[in-house]
Design a protein around this motif. Structure first.
Motif, PDB file in Angstrom:
ATOM      1  N   LEU A 155       0.867  -1.175   0.000  1.00 37.63           N
ATOM      2  CA  LEU A 155       0.000   0.000   0.000  1.00 37.63           C
ATOM      3  C   LEU A 155       0.901   1.221   0.000  1.00 37.63           C
ATOM      4  O   LEU A 155       1.706   1.409   0.929  1.00 37.63           O
ATOM      5  N   ASP A 156       0.809   2.020  -1.044  1.00 45.12           N
ATOM      6  CA  ASP A 156       1.615   3.243  -1.162  1.00 45.12           C
ATOM      7  C   ASP A 156       3.099   2.985  -0.922  1.00 45.12           C
ATOM      8  O   ASP A 156       3.801   3.777  -0.270  1.00 45.12           O
ATOM      9  N   GLY A 157       3.587   1.865  -1.454  1.00 44.15           N
ATOM     10  CA  GLY A 157       5.006   1.558  -1.363  1.00 44.15           C
ATOM     11  C   GLY A 157       5.443   0.893  -0.077  1.00 44.15           C
ATOM     12  O   GLY A 157       6.614   0.525   0.059  1.00 44.15           O
ATOM     13  N   PHE A 158       4.536   0.705   0.868  1.00 44.89           N
ATOM     14  CA  PHE A 158       4.862   0.001   2.110  1.00 44.89           C
ATOM     15  C   PHE A 158       4.511  -1.479   1.959  1.00 44.89           C
ATOM     16  O   PHE A 158       3.440  -1.826   1.442  1.00 44.89           O
ATOM     17  N   LYS A 213      10.130   3.046   6.370  1.00 46.77           N
ATOM     18  CA  LYS A 213      11.063   3.439   5.315  1.00 46.77           C
ATOM     19  C   LYS A 213      12.480   3.639   5.843  1.00 46.77           C
ATOM     20  O   LYS A 213      13.366   4.012   5.091  1.00 46.77           O
ATOM     21  N   GLY A 214      12.683   3.395   7.102  1.00 48.75           N
ATOM     22  CA  GLY A 214      13.989   3.610   7.705  1.00 48.75           C
ATOM     23  C   GLY A 214      13.808   4.171   9.095  1.00 48.75           C
ATOM     24  O   GLY A 214      12.741   4.700   9.444  1.00 48.75           O
ATOM     25  N   ARG A 215      14.826   4.063   9.911  1.00 46.10           N
ATOM     26  CA  ARG A 215      14.739   4.532  11.278  1.00 46.10           C
ATOM     27  C   ARG A 215      14.390   6.020  11.308  1.00 46.10           C
ATOM     28  O   ARG A 215      15.007   6.831  10.623  1.00 46.10           O
ATOM     29  N   SER A 216      13.340   6.337  12.090  1.00 39.10           N
ATOM     30  CA  SER A 216      12.857   7.718  12.271  1.00 39.10           C
ATOM     31  C   SER A 216      12.239   8.301  11.004  1.00 39.10           C
ATOM     32  O   SER A 216      12.014   9.508  10.920  1.00 39.10           O
ATOM     33  N   GLY A 217      11.962   7.453  10.008  1.00 40.80           N
ATOM     34  CA  GLY A 217      11.302   7.924   8.798  1.00 40.80           C
ATOM     35  C   GLY A 217       9.804   7.696   8.875  1.00 40.80           C
ATOM     36  O   GLY A 217       9.221   7.613   9.961  1.00 40.80           O
ATOM     37  N   SER A 218       9.146   7.596   7.720  1.00 40.72           N
ATOM     38  CA  SER A 218       7.713   7.328   7.699  1.00 40.72           C
ATOM     39  C   SER A 218       7.467   5.829   7.797  1.00 40.72           C
ATOM     40  O   SER A 218       8.320   5.011   7.455  1.00 40.72           O
ATOM     41  N   ALA A 219       6.296   5.483   8.279  1.00 44.52           N
ATOM     42  CA  ALA A 219       5.936   4.084   8.479  1.00 44.52           C
ATOM     43  C   ALA A 219       4.449   3.909   8.201  1.00 44.52           C
ATOM     44  O   ALA A 219       3.686   4.878   8.176  1.00 44.52           O
ATOM     45  N   ALA A 272      -5.433   1.476   7.582  1.00 42.80           N
ATOM     46  CA  ALA A 272      -4.072   1.712   7.121  1.00 42.80           C
ATOM     47  C   ALA A 272      -3.642   3.066   7.668  1.00 42.80           C
ATOM     48  O   ALA A 272      -4.182   4.102   7.277  1.00 42.80           O
ATOM     49  N   VAL A 273      -2.695   3.046   8.586  1.00 39.62           N
ATOM     50  CA  VAL A 273      -2.290   4.264   9.290  1.00 39.62           C
ATOM     51  C   VAL A 273      -0.860   4.617   8.886  1.00 39.62           C
ATOM     52  O   VAL A 273       0.073   3.845   9.121  1.00 39.62           O
ATOM     53  N   THR A 274      -0.690   5.786   8.288  1.00 41.78           N
ATOM     54  CA  THR A 274       0.637   6.298   7.979  1.00 41.78           C
ATOM     55  C   THR A 274       1.076   7.208   9.121  1.00 41.78           C
ATOM     56  O   THR A 274       0.305   8.054   9.576  1.00 41.78           O
ATOM     57  N   HIS A 275       2.304   7.009   9.575  1.00 40.42           N
ATOM     58  CA  HIS A 275       2.773   7.765  10.736  1.00 40.42           C
ATOM     59  C   HIS A 275       4.291   7.866  10.706  1.00 40.42           C
ATOM     60  O   HIS A 275       4.966   7.209   9.905  1.00 40.42           O
ATOM     61  N   THR A 276       4.835   8.695  11.576  1.00 46.93           N
ATOM     62  CA  THR A 276       6.287   8.750  11.711  1.00 46.93           C
ATOM     63  C   THR A 276       6.740   7.553  12.541  1.00 46.93           C
ATOM     64  O   THR A 276       5.996   7.038  13.384  1.00 46.93           O
ATOM     65  N   ASP A 277       7.945   7.110  12.292  1.00 51.40           N
ATOM     66  CA  ASP A 277       8.490   5.974  13.036  1.00 51.40           C
ATOM     67  C   ASP A 277       9.056   6.492  14.357  1.00 51.40           C
ATOM     68  O   ASP A 277      10.262   6.662  14.527  1.00 51.40           O
ATOM     69  N   SER A 278       8.148   6.755  15.295  1.00 48.74           N
ATOM     70  CA  SER A 278       8.514   7.380  16.560  1.00 48.74           C
ATOM     71  C   SER A 278       8.141   6.472  17.729  1.00 48.74           C
ATOM     72  O   SER A 278       7.179   5.689  17.650  1.00 48.74           O
ATOM     73  N   LYS A 282      -5.914  12.236  15.478  1.00 44.26           N
ATOM     74  CA  LYS A 282      -5.468  13.289  16.382  1.00 44.26           C
ATOM     75  C   LYS A 282      -4.298  12.864  17.265  1.00 44.26           C
ATOM     76  O   LYS A 282      -3.729  13.693  17.980  1.00 44.26           O
ATOM     77  N   LEU A 283      -3.934  11.577  17.232  1.00 43.86           N
ATOM     78  CA  LEU A 283      -2.799  11.132  18.032  1.00 43.86           C
ATOM     79  C   LEU A 283      -1.507  11.760  17.516  1.00 43.86           C
ATOM     80  O   LEU A 283      -1.379  12.045  16.320  1.00 43.86           O
ATOM     81  N   PRO A 284      -0.525  11.974  18.382  1.00 44.73           N
ATOM     82  CA  PRO A 284       0.755  12.534  17.934  1.00 44.73           C
ATOM     83  C   PRO A 284       1.430  11.635  16.896  1.00 44.73           C
ATOM     84  O   PRO A 284       1.357  10.411  16.986  1.00 44.73           O
ATOM     85  N   ASN A 285       2.053  12.276  15.922  1.00 44.64           N
ATOM     86  CA  ASN A 285       2.868  11.603  14.897  1.00 44.64           C
ATOM     87  C   ASN A 285       2.063  10.819  13.869  1.00 44.64           C
ATOM     88  O   ASN A 285       2.643  10.086  13.072  1.00 44.64           O
ATOM     89  N   ILE A 286       0.730  10.955  13.861  1.00 45.84           N
ATOM     90  CA  ILE A 286      -0.094  10.307  12.846  1.00 45.84           C
ATOM     91  C   ILE A 286      -0.188  11.224  11.627  1.00 45.84           C
ATOM     92  O   ILE A 286      -0.512  12.406  11.749  1.00 45.84           O
ATOM     93  N   ILE A 287       0.082  10.644  10.454  1.00 47.33           N
ATOM     94  CA  ILE A 287       0.026  11.420   9.207  1.00 47.33           C
ATOM     95  C   ILE A 287      -1.332  11.263   8.532  1.00 47.33           C
ATOM     96  O   ILE A 287      -1.951  12.240   8.106  1.00 47.33           O
ATOM     97  N   ASP A 288      -1.818  10.021   8.441  1.00 48.44           N
ATOM     98  CA  ASP A 288      -3.098   9.792   7.773  1.00 48.44           C
ATOM     99  C   ASP A 288      -3.673   8.457   8.233  1.00 48.44           C
ATOM    100  O   ASP A 288      -2.917   7.536   8.602  1.00 48.44           O
ATOM    101  N   VAL A 289      -4.991   8.345   8.192  1.00 54.05           N
ATOM    102  CA  VAL A 289      -5.680   7.113   8.541  1.00 54.05           C
ATOM    103  C   VAL A 289      -6.705   6.819   7.451  1.00 54.05           C
ATOM    104  O   VAL A 289      -7.531   7.682   7.132  1.00 54.05           O
ATOM    105  N   THR A 290      -6.646   5.629   6.874  1.00 58.80           N
ATOM    106  CA  THR A 290      -7.578   5.248   5.814  1.00 58.80           C
ATOM    107  C   THR A 290      -8.282   3.945   6.197  1.00 58.80           C
ATOM    108  O   THR A 290      -7.626   2.991   6.642  1.00 58.80           O
ATOM    109  N   LEU A 291      -9.587   3.922   6.018  1.00 54.22           N
ATOM    110  CA  LEU A 291     -10.362   2.704   6.256  1.00 54.22           C
ATOM    111  C   LEU A 291     -10.574   1.971   4.933  1.00 54.22           C
ATOM    112  O   LEU A 291     -11.053   2.549   3.966  1.00 54.22           O
ATOM    113  N   ILE A 292     -10.208   0.701   4.908  1.00 52.93           N
ATOM    114  CA  ILE A 292     -10.478  -0.193   3.786  1.00 52.93           C
ATOM    115  C   ILE A 292     -11.467  -1.238   4.272  1.00 52.93           C
ATOM    116  O   ILE A 292     -11.147  -2.044   5.143  1.00 52.93           O
TER     117      ILE A 292
END
Length: 208
Positions: free
Chosen positions: A122-125, A169-175, A137-143, A195-205
């Motif tokens: 999904l989107d390269g992950f 995608k790598g340590r401290s990158g996107s996940a 499918a939750v995109t977030h920082t690797d924190s 609304k959680l910290p470090n969340i970029i996007d949330v998609t429901l499939i």
């Protein structure tokens, strides 16, 4: 289901729907890369119509599937059919790249028999989902603490996580983390996740 083939038709519809739902809206430009058996027989088995129907969010038993190409043209959805290079992860594999304006999405999936599917990217992950259960499918920082916060919130909201998969995608990158749940999450729960910290996007499939 609308035939002729559970693998080449029903499964293909489901893959198209996953791509549509990942994008979050009806696409206007789509590139479909077919591999293996899909590339060799898609025209005769109606795989092109099936994937197009899924992109229009039709379900596997929708009587409009045989006219999906006409419906897509009328809706302004432009679909290009291409043969993928190399081998896919399964003989019935397909990569779909789609966009609507500036929004973009991409999936790699396969129809593995009997109308069932496996989604590998999904989107390269790199992920593993089936579409059999409601999936976030939750995109977030690797924190640190992100996974704990997400699982805690879902538990508090009363959802049982049947399966979880993470790729980064790598340590401290996107996940991306995918959650297969036993029940469909509410809009409110999804908004709380966003609304959680470090969340970029949330998609429901949700193909259920």
């Amino acid at each position: 289901m609308v035939g002729p083939s559970s693998s080449h038709t029903a499964g293909a519809v489901r893959i198209g729907r996953v791509a549509r739902q990942l994008l979050g809206c009806q696409p206007d430009q789509v590139k479909v890369y077919l591999y293996g058996s899909f590339a060799e027989t898609y025209w005769g088995h109606g795989t092109d119509l099936a994937i197009t129907a899924g992109l229009l969010n039709y379900d596997t038993d929708d009587e409009r599937i045989p006219q999906a190409d006409v419906d897509a043209e009328e809706a302004g959805v432009d679909v290009d059919w291409l043969k993928g290079k190399g081998n896919g992860p399964h003989p019935n594999s397909v990569k779909i790249s789609l966009c609507s304006g500036e929004k973009q999405a991409e999936i790699l999936a396969a129809s593995i028999g009997g109308g069932t599917i496996a989604v590998y990217e999904l989107d390269g992950f790199d992920v593993q989902i089936t579409g059999e259960y409601p999936t976030l499918a939750v995109t977030h920082t690797d924190s640190q603490g992100v996974l704990a916060a997400m699982t805690a919130l879902l538990s508090q909201e009363g959802y049982n996580i049947g399966y979880m998969d993470v790729d980064r995608k790598g340590r401290s990158g996107s996940a991306m983390t995918v959650f297969e749940l036993d029940s469909t999450p509410s809009d409110s729960s999804i908004e709380q996740l966003k609304k959680l910290p470090n969340i970029i996007d949330v998609t429901l499939i949700d193909l259920t």
